[in-house]
Design an enzyme around this catalytic site. Structure first.
Site, PDB file in Angstrom:
ATOM      1  N   ARG A 134       6.718  -3.309  -2.187  1.00  0.00           N
ATOM      2  CA  ARG A 134       6.082  -2.590  -1.069  1.00  0.00           C
ATOM      3  C   ARG A 134       4.775  -1.959  -1.533  1.00  0.00           C
ATOM      4  NH1 ARG A 134       9.473   1.887   2.154  1.00  0.00           N
ATOM      5  NH2 ARG A 134       9.172   3.054   0.218  1.00  0.00           N
ATOM      6  N   LYS A 262       2.637   2.608   2.763  1.00  0.00           N
ATOM      7  CA  LYS A 262       2.798   4.024   2.388  1.00  0.00           C
ATOM      8  C   LYS A 262       1.478   4.602   1.887  1.00  0.00           C
ATOM      9  CE  LYS A 262       6.755   6.067   0.913  1.00  0.00           C
ATOM     10  NZ  LYS A 262       7.291   6.676   2.113  1.00  0.00           N
ATOM     11  N   GLU A 298       8.669   6.236  14.583  1.00  0.00           N
ATOM     12  CA  GLU A 298       9.478   6.772  13.487  1.00  0.00           C
ATOM     13  C   GLU A 298       9.327   8.274  13.397  1.00  0.00           C
ATOM     14  OE1 GLU A 298       7.419   4.179  10.390  1.00  0.00           O
ATOM     15  OE2 GLU A 298       7.581   6.039   9.271  1.00  0.00           O
TER      16      GLU A 298
END
Ligand code: COI
Length: 415
Positions: A134, A262, A298
Site C-alpha cells: 500500500r 495514506k 469513511e
C-alpha cells in the site's frame, strides 16, 4: 467533585499517555552501518534492556497517544530513486530544511502496523507485506520512490525488536509502528523533492478511542479515590460503542484526489469536522461522498461497514476510500464465515435499516458503532454480546495475537 457534575459533551478528549516515564534509553538491538545518518547516532554505550524491563509502565492506562520509545529506523534515498542501507538511531527529533517538500507541499505517506505479544512472549506482525504494497501504491500517486517490500518489512522488524520492551503484555495493547515516507529534500517551486526519507518509529498503544476526562477544557486533576472512580469510567469508555456524526459540510476526499492512499495530506482537512463533532459529544465523524453528499465514505481514521441480515456492506475502494488492511481482512473472514459481502455505494438513508454498523482500521481495530446522527436524527444499532461485529473482531484479534490458527498466513513471527 461529583461524578455527575461532568459534562460529557466536554469530556471526550483523546487519552494522551504522556505520563509514562522511560528510564535511560539504551538497548541491545541497534545495528548496522549508518549510510545516511538521520542524526549522528549517539555513540554512548548501549545498555542491554531485557524485554520485560519496563516495570514502571502502567499498561492499563494506554490509549492512542504518543509515547516515545527507544529507537527509530531510517533510510534515505537520493536522485537515483534507490533506498540504501538504513540504520537505527535513538528515538528523537529529526531535522529538516525549511524547504523540505513534505513541510511545504505535503509530499508524504504514512503507514501503521501493530506488533502483538503472544502468551508465550513471541512477537507477531500482521500482514506487513500488504502495508508495504500500500505504501508503494501511495508513493506512486505522490510521485515518490518507495522502499522495496523487503526493505519495508526489515525496517518494521528492526524497529519492533529494538523497542521490544515497549510491546505491551498480551491483552494490554500493541506496539504501533508508524512508517513514514517523506519528501525530505528542499524545493521551492512546486515539484517532487530531490531527496526522500523512510522512517519507522514506534509507540505502545491501547484503545484508539480511550479518553481522559476534561472539564471546561481543563484536564481533571483527581485525588486517588477519584482516580479509581474515573479509572472505571475511562475503561468503560474505551469499550463504549462509537457515536458517529454525519458530516455534510467538509468532505474527506474527492474523485481524482488522494483519498485512496495514506497521504499525510488526508488528515489535516478532517480536523475541523472532527473537533466540532467531539465538542458535541460524538466519538468521530462519518464522511459522505463529495458530489451527492448521499453515500457513506469513511470515518476519520477507519473504514465503515453495515450489516443487514446476512449481508455485510462496505463502500468500494474506487479512489476516495482507503483500502484498509483490516477492511480487507474482515471481508475475507466474513466470506469464510458464510456472510455475503458487498462492496458497493451505501446511501446514508440505508442506515435506517441497518442491524449493525462498525468501523475497521489498524489503529481502531474493529469498533462497534452504537449510533449515527444525521441531520439531527440518531439511528441506533445493535452492539455487544452476540453481534457479528464482535464475532468478526474476536476472530481478527485471535489471529493477530496467535490465539487462533493463522490459516491464511497473515502473521509473521518476529521474535
Ligand atoms: C491506522 O489505522 O493505522 C492509521 O494510520 C490511522 C491513523 C490516521 C491513526
Amino acid at each position: 467533585m461529583s461524578f455527575r457534575s461532568l459534562s460529557f459533551q466536554r469530556c471526550l478528549q483523546t487519552f494522551v499517555a504522556s505520563s509514562f516515564n522511560s528510564k535511560d534509553k539504551t538497548h541491545r538491538y541497534f545495528s548496522s552501518n549508518p549510510a545516511f545518518p538521520l542524526q549522528q547516532p549517539r555513540k554512548a554505550s548501549y545498555k542491554i534492556y531485557s524485554e520485560d524491563e519496563n516495570g514502571e509502565m502502567e499498561w492499563e492506562k494506554l490509549g492512542f497517544g504518543p509515547v516515545s520509545t527507544d529507537f527509530m529506523y531510517s533510510m534515505k534515498c537520493c536522485e537515483d530513486g534507490n533506498f540504501v542501507q538504513g540504520n537505527l538511531t535513538h528515538h528523537g527529533n529529526i531535522e529538516f530544511s525549511p524547504f523540505a517538500a513534505v513541510l511545504n507541499y505535503g509530499q508524504g505517506i504514512i503507514e501503521g502496523l501493530k506488533v502483538n505479544r503472544k502468551e508465550n512472549g513471541g512477537l507477531l506482525l500482521f500482514r506487513p507485506d500488504q502495508h508495504a504494497l500500500r505504501m508503494k501504491m501511495g508513493a506512486q500517486r505522490m510521485c515518490m520512490p518507495s522502499p522495496s517490500i523487503h526493505q519495508f518489512i526489515h525496517a518494521v522488524k528492526q524497529t519492533a525488536l529494538a523497542n521490544i520492551r515497549w510491546v505491551p503484555p498480551p491483552g494490554k495493547g500493541s506496539l504501533y509502528i508508524r512508517p513514514l515516507l517523506i519528501g525530505s529534500g528542499p524545493v521551492l517551486r512546486v515539484g517532487p523533492a530531490p531527496e526522500y526519507m523512510f522512517l519507522t518509529y514506534a509507540s505502545p498503544v491501547g484503545n484508539y478511542f480511550k479518553v481522559l476526562l476534561y472539564l471546561n477544557d481543563k484536564q481533571l486533576i483527581l485525588t486517588s479515590n477519584e482516580i479509581e472512580l474515573y479509572g472505571l469510567l475511562i475503561k468503560l469508555q474505551g469499550r463504549t460503542p462509537l457515536s458517529l456524526y454525519v458530516e455534510e459540510e467538509e468532505v474527506r476526499a474527492f474523485s481524482g484526489g488522494v483519498g485512496g492512499v495514506k497521504s499525510v495530506s488526508n488528515y489535516g482537512p478532517v480536523l475541523k469536522a472532527l473537533v466540532r463533532a467531539k465538542s458535541l459529544g460524538f466519538s468521530d465523524v462519518l464522511y459522505l461522498d463529495s458530489v451527492s453528499k448521499k453515500y457513506l465514505e469513511e470515518v476519520s481514521a477507519s473504514n465503515i461497514f453495515t450489516l443487514k441480515g446476512n449481508v455485510i456492506s462496505t463502500p468500494p475502494t474506487s479512489g476516495t476510500i482507503l483500502p484498509g488492511i483490516t477492511r480487507k481482512s474482515i471481508i475475507e473472514i466474513a466470506l469464510g464465515l458464510g456472510f455475503q459481502v458487498e462492496e458497493r455505494y451505501i446511501s446514508v438513508h440505508e442506515l435506517t435499516e441497518a442491524d449493525e454498523v462498525f468501523c475497521t482500521g489498524t489503529a481502531v481495530g474493529v469498533a462497534a458503532v452504537g449510533s449515527v446522527t444525521y441531520r439531527g436524527t440518531r439511528f441506533e444499532f445493535k452492539v455487544g454480546e452476540n453481534t457479528v461485529c464482535q464475532a468478526l473482531g474476536s476472530i481478527l484479534v485471535g489471529i493477530q495475537t496467535g490465539l487462533i490458527e493463522d490459516k491464511e498466513e497473515w502473521i509473521i513471527n518476529i521474535h
